[in-house]
Design a protein around this motif. Structure first.
Motif, PDB file in Angstrom:
ATOM      1  N   PRO A  55       0.805  -1.230   0.000  1.00  0.00           N
ATOM      2  CA  PRO A  55       0.000   0.000   0.000  1.00  0.00           C
ATOM      3  C   PRO A  55       0.840   1.283   0.000  1.00  0.00           C
ATOM      4  O   PRO A  55       0.380   2.319  -0.478  1.00  0.00           O
ATOM      5  N   PRO A  67       6.420  -8.767  -1.907  1.00  0.00           N
ATOM      6  CA  PRO A  67       6.356  -8.759  -3.379  1.00  0.00           C
ATOM      7  C   PRO A  67       6.820  -7.417  -3.938  1.00  0.00           C
ATOM      8  O   PRO A  67       6.585  -6.376  -3.325  1.00  0.00           O
ATOM      9  N   ASN A 124      -1.221  -5.607  -7.885  1.00  0.00           N
ATOM     10  CA  ASN A 124      -2.077  -6.353  -6.953  1.00  0.00           C
ATOM     11  C   ASN A 124      -3.474  -5.720  -7.016  1.00  0.00           C
ATOM     12  O   ASN A 124      -3.653  -4.580  -6.587  1.00  0.00           O
ATOM     13  N   THR A 126      -6.064  -5.853  -5.408  1.00  0.00           N
ATOM     14  CA  THR A 126      -6.754  -5.374  -4.205  1.00  0.00           C
ATOM     15  C   THR A 126      -6.227  -4.000  -3.752  1.00  0.00           C
ATOM     16  O   THR A 126      -6.786  -3.397  -2.845  1.00  0.00           O
ATOM     17  N   LEU A 127      -5.153  -3.514  -4.391  1.00  0.00           N
ATOM     18  CA  LEU A 127      -4.595  -2.194  -4.040  1.00  0.00           C
ATOM     19  C   LEU A 127      -5.265  -1.113  -4.891  1.00  0.00           C
ATOM     20  O   LEU A 127      -5.906  -1.412  -5.896  1.00  0.00           O
TER      21      LEU A 127
HETATM   22  C1  LIG Z   1      -2.365  -7.885  -2.269  1.00  0.00           C
HETATM   23  O1  LIG Z   1      -2.506  -6.797  -1.348  1.00  0.00           O
HETATM   24  C2  LIG Z   1      -3.207  -7.155  -0.186  1.00  0.00           C
HETATM   25  C3  LIG Z   1      -3.403  -5.858   0.616  1.00  0.00           C
HETATM   26  O2  LIG Z   1      -2.147  -5.258   0.907  1.00  0.00           O
HETATM   27  C4  LIG Z   1      -2.433  -8.231   0.581  1.00  0.00           C
HETATM   28  O3  LIG Z   1      -3.134  -8.597   1.747  1.00  0.00           O
HETATM   29  C5  LIG Z   1      -2.224  -9.441  -0.324  1.00  0.00           C
HETATM   30  O4  LIG Z   1      -1.404 -10.380   0.338  1.00  0.00           O
HETATM   31  C6  LIG Z   1      -1.577  -9.019  -1.630  1.00  0.00           C
HETATM   32  N1  LIG Z   1      -1.489 -10.152  -2.534  1.00  0.00           N
HETATM   33  C7  LIG Z   1      -0.342 -10.536  -3.088  1.00  0.00           C
HETATM   34  C8  LIG Z   1      -0.418 -11.681  -4.048  1.00  0.00           C
HETATM   35  O5  LIG Z   1       0.734  -9.992  -2.845  1.00  0.00           O
END
Ligand SMILES: *[C@@H]1O[C@H](CO)[C@@H](O)[C@H](O)[C@H]1NC(C)=O
Ligand SMILES: *[C@@H]1O[C@H](CO)[C@@H](O)[C@H](O)[C@H]1NC(C)=O
Length: 163
Positions: A55, A67, A124, A126-127
């Protein structure tokens, strides 16, 4: 007579030494004879860092387990203008080389920043898909590589900016 010889010798040395010094500097990245007058003599400035897919763009407590953010466009912005840019590689690494004749270290540290507008969602989902990352710059130190004296800079730490 002795004095006259000394004067002639001095002139000769002066004429030979000066162009010689300028030629050597000129070969080191176009500094020319001005380099020595501009403060620390770096033949290259390098801005380098790793962008992470988090984030705030920084590594967690364990960088190897965090990552990275590949294929992100990192811009060097000074006074609102983009003056250089680089794309992160598969390891999240970006690197920019600057000609120090165009940049003063003090200006880079006080008036420039790194900006990433590639949305975090691209590494990612979800970001956030809006906003970006910004960081100020810090001087890390110099390294000598062959004939080059490289001034190394890096991000002080990225933060999320909603724009
Ligand atoms: C993607 O981001 C979310 C929120 O920071 C995290 O919880 C999740 O592990 C991430 N997924 C990967 C594949 O890195
Ligand atoms: C950091 O993460 C790597 C890869 O997951 C792991 O091998 C290593 O033990 C971790 N180091 C620490 C100090 O937790």
């Amino acid at each position: 007579m002795a004095l006259k010889s000394l004067l002639v010798l001095g002139l000769l040395i002066g004429c030979i030494a000066l162009p010689c010094a300028q030629a050597q500097l000129g070969g080191l990245g176009g500094l020319g004879g001005l380099g020595g007058l501009l403060g620390p003599l770096f033949s290259l400035l390098r801005i380098q860092g790793i962008l992470y897919c988090t984030p705030n763009g920084n590594a967690g407590a364990n960088a190897t387990a965090t990552p990275v953010f590949p294929n992100a466009l990192v811009q060097l912005q000074c006074g609102g203008n983009v003056v250089s840019s680089a794309t992160t590689d598969n390891s999240g690494v970006f690197s920019m080389l600057l000609d120090p004749i165009n940049f003063l270290l003090s200006t880079l540290l006080s008036g420039c920043k790194l900006a990433v507008n590639t949305p975090l969602a691209s590494c990612n989902a979800t970001l956030p898909s809006l906003g970006g990352l910004v960081s100020d710059l810090q001087f890390i130190g110099s390294t000598v590589a062959g004939l080059l004296n490289i001034g190394n800079m890096g991000p002080t730490g990225f933060r999320f900016s909603a724009n």
